[in-house]
Design a protein around this motif. Structure first.
Motif, PDB file in Angstrom:
ATOM      1  N   ASP B  42       0.848  -1.364  -0.069  1.00 36.17           N
ATOM      2  CA  ASP B  42       0.090  -0.063   0.016  1.00 36.17           C
ATOM      3  C   ASP B  42       0.924   1.158  -0.041  1.00 36.17           C
ATOM      4  O   ASP B  42       1.884   1.032   0.581  1.00 36.17           O
ATOM      5  CB  ASP B  42      -0.987   0.027   1.154  1.00 36.17           C
ATOM      6  N   TYR B  43       0.255   2.111  -0.853  1.00 35.75           N
ATOM      7  CA  TYR B  43       1.055   3.446  -0.762  1.00 35.75           C
ATOM      8  C   TYR B  43       0.452   4.287   0.640  1.00 35.75           C
ATOM      9  O   TYR B  43      -0.778   4.683   0.465  1.00 35.75           O
ATOM     10  CB  TYR B  43       1.110   4.340  -2.079  1.00 35.75           C
ATOM     11  N   LEU B  44       1.263   4.839   1.384  1.00 35.59           N
ATOM     12  CA  LEU B  44       0.630   5.544   2.590  1.00 35.59           C
ATOM     13  C   LEU B  44       0.801   7.040   2.523  1.00 35.59           C
ATOM     14  O   LEU B  44       2.169   7.454   2.320  1.00 35.59           O
ATOM     15  CB  LEU B  44       1.368   5.145   3.813  1.00 35.59           C
ATOM     16  N   ASN B  45      -0.205   7.593   2.399  1.00 31.08           N
ATOM     17  CA  ASN B  45      -0.087   9.080   1.854  1.00 31.08           C
ATOM     18  C   ASN B  45      -0.084   9.690   3.144  1.00 31.08           C
ATOM     19  O   ASN B  45      -0.391  10.976   3.144  1.00 31.08           O
ATOM     20  CB  ASN B  45      -1.106   9.223   1.025  1.00 31.08           C
ATOM     21  N   GLY B  46       0.087   9.239   4.223  1.00 29.67           N
ATOM     22  CA  GLY B  46       0.383   9.963   5.453  1.00 29.67           C
ATOM     23  C   GLY B  46       0.496   8.779   6.590  1.00 29.67           C
ATOM     24  O   GLY B  46       1.037   7.779   6.242  1.00 29.67           O
ATOM     25  N   VAL B  47       0.303   9.128   7.957  1.00 32.17           N
ATOM     26  CA  VAL B  47       0.643   8.453   9.094  1.00 32.17           C
ATOM     27  C   VAL B  47      -0.687   8.290   9.798  1.00 32.17           C
ATOM     28  O   VAL B  47      -1.557   8.984   9.657  1.00 32.17           O
ATOM     29  CB  VAL B  47       1.678   8.821   9.755  1.00 32.17           C
ATOM     30  N   TYR B  48      -0.848   7.177  10.423  1.00 29.29           N
ATOM     31  CA  TYR B  48      -2.130   6.964  11.249  1.00 29.29           C
ATOM     32  C   TYR B  48      -1.816   7.350  12.579  1.00 29.29           C
ATOM     33  O   TYR B  48      -0.675   6.772  13.270  1.00 29.29           O
ATOM     34  CB  TYR B  48      -2.628   5.538  10.991  1.00 29.29           C
ATOM     35  N   CYS B  49      -2.330   8.040  13.575  1.00 30.14           N
ATOM     36  CA  CYS B  49      -2.255   8.076  14.942  1.00 30.14           C
ATOM     37  C   CYS B  49      -3.335   7.251  15.485  1.00 30.14           C
ATOM     38  O   CYS B  49      -4.423   7.499  15.202  1.00 30.14           O
ATOM     39  CB  CYS B  49      -2.422   9.557  15.139  1.00 30.14           C
ATOM     40  N   ILE B  50      -2.881   6.428  16.494  1.00 29.03           N
ATOM     41  CA  ILE B  50      -3.807   5.494  17.140  1.00 29.03           C
ATOM     42  C   ILE B  50      -4.358   5.975  18.334  1.00 29.03           C
ATOM     43  O   ILE B  50      -3.740   6.347  19.345  1.00 29.03           O
ATOM     44  CB  ILE B  50      -3.088   4.223  17.515  1.00 29.03           C
ATOM     45  N   LYS B  51      -5.762   6.522  18.102  1.00 28.50           N
ATOM     46  CA  LYS B  51      -6.634   6.940  19.529  1.00 28.50           C
ATOM     47  C   LYS B  51      -6.688   5.970  20.181  1.00 28.50           C
ATOM     48  O   LYS B  51      -6.883   6.233  21.476  1.00 28.50           O
ATOM     49  CB  LYS B  51      -7.746   7.703  18.859  1.00 28.50           C
TER      50      LYS B  51
END
Lengths: 224, 224
Positions: B42-51
DNA sequence: CGATTGCTTGACCCCCATCAATCCTCGTGG
DNA sequence: CCACGAGGATTGATGGGGGTCAAGCAATCG
């Protein structure tokens, strides 16, 4: 297997002045084969830039066995990680050939990190790259057989260090070192090497390895 | 064994405005247990912040076996590495519990990296920290027995995720997942768990693990 | 209440660590 | 120039760890 590609060549993004300043560093050192540059627990007050030679970066496991994590060569930096996390080193660095290293004090590096955004970004990218390689290595160590790892390591050694006139991999490694790279006993390593030779995947020039059938070696590395 | 400590909590060095801007991000997503956040390639167009929630970060080996590299929980970032090296992801991220994640687009991160030196330095430090953990993991995988790795993993899981009211480790993992963390077959993992139970090092509450003798477990992890 | 998925245990066998003995190689000193 | 010693390389024998296949059991779910 090994993180073969040149890491830490972050210097290329420094400005010309920076490079000159760093190249003129006074403390250039000669390290002889077998001597260590630093050891586990040493406090690194800077980083080492490898001007010539090769060294192995290793770590003792709690079982008392030695594991080689990386091989570092001309143009690479050494100790960057410990410097950034501001901890003592958790690794040993021992010369595999006579080396010429240049010491860059902490202050200079941090000055660059603060002032030179593209240098920092470059360090960051190299770190990201190393991290990816480390993750791959974890998977390989956990999931692949010793035979697979050996095949992969031989290929990567050739990719990283090239070959000499006779076609042999351009790096002198003891059988023990190879075992410590793939994480196995020296004897197992020797046995597999001689098996590879019997199957004509590799040959020897003295102790050095010549790849004679890269295709099949790659197949083995992938598990066939 | 696992890189247990919170990585990537780089947000703490952002300015208040930055944090508010990021918290207000529009694309907050709910991911259900078992669903993936992203996959290899997958191309990640950002990061994920785990809430909220926990996910496993894993990678398929060429042998077709799955290896869990890391467990990521509330407050951690995910995908930072791929974003920085600007490559497609080499890892899978799958939810172990229902999760709430907040997506931070690439542009915002890079804006921070360029403008906010202390943010960058913090990312750098976290990366250095991850790298150290990965190196340690390589050594463990290469040199330690499955039993040692299991003991170590159990301890680290408890350190990272704490215990519930009954004293059980506060994370639901299948036997297969545990096997994929320590890099072994599910059956071997089960057998060792039941051995540990017989020796009264651990106990079970349902499938969950309770550590009853941390001392001896630590000894095993160190190879006695 | 079947059926699918995960857990558990047993049996088997191969890979690899370990110990030991021998061989090879190379540097050193007589 | 050779003898010798030390460290590395090699080969053999052996045993155990752990991977794999298979079958039974528990549990979760439509």
């Amino acid at each position: 297997m090994l993180t073969i590609y040149s890491q830490f060549n972050s210097l290329k993004h420094l400005s010309k002045d920076d490079i000159i300043r760093i190249s003129n560093c006074k403390t250039s050192k000669i390290i002889k084969k077998g001597e260590h540059i630093f050891e586990e627990g040493d406090y690194l007050n800077g980083v080492y830039c490898i001007k010539d030679g090769v060294c192995k970066v290793s770590k003792m496991s709690e079982n008392g066995k030695n594991q080689i994590i990386n091989l570092v060569k001309r143009g690479d930096l050494l100790g960057e990680r410990s410097l950034i996390s501001e901890e003592v080193s958790n690794l040993n660095a021992i010369a595999l050939k006579d080396m010429e290293v240049c010491f860059i004090p902490k202050e200079e590096i941090f000055r660059d990190l603060e002032k030179n955004a593209s240098f920092t970004m470059d360090v960051l990218k190299n770190m990201a790259f190393s991290l990816k390689n480390s993750d791959n290595l974890i998977v390989d160590m956990a999931q692949k057989s010793v035979k697979q790892r050996l095949a992969e390591t031989i290929i990567k050694l050739q990719t990283k260090f090239g070959v000499n006139d006779s076609g042999a991999i351009n790096l002198q490694l003891s059988r023990e070192d190879i075992g410590n790279i793939i994480g196995t006993a020296t004897e197992s390593c020797i046995r597999l090497l001689s098996e590879f030779k019997k199957c004509r995947y590799i040959d020897f020039q003295g102790k050095n390895i010549i790849i004679t059938n890269k295709n099949d070696l790659e197949k083995i590395a992938k598990g066939f």
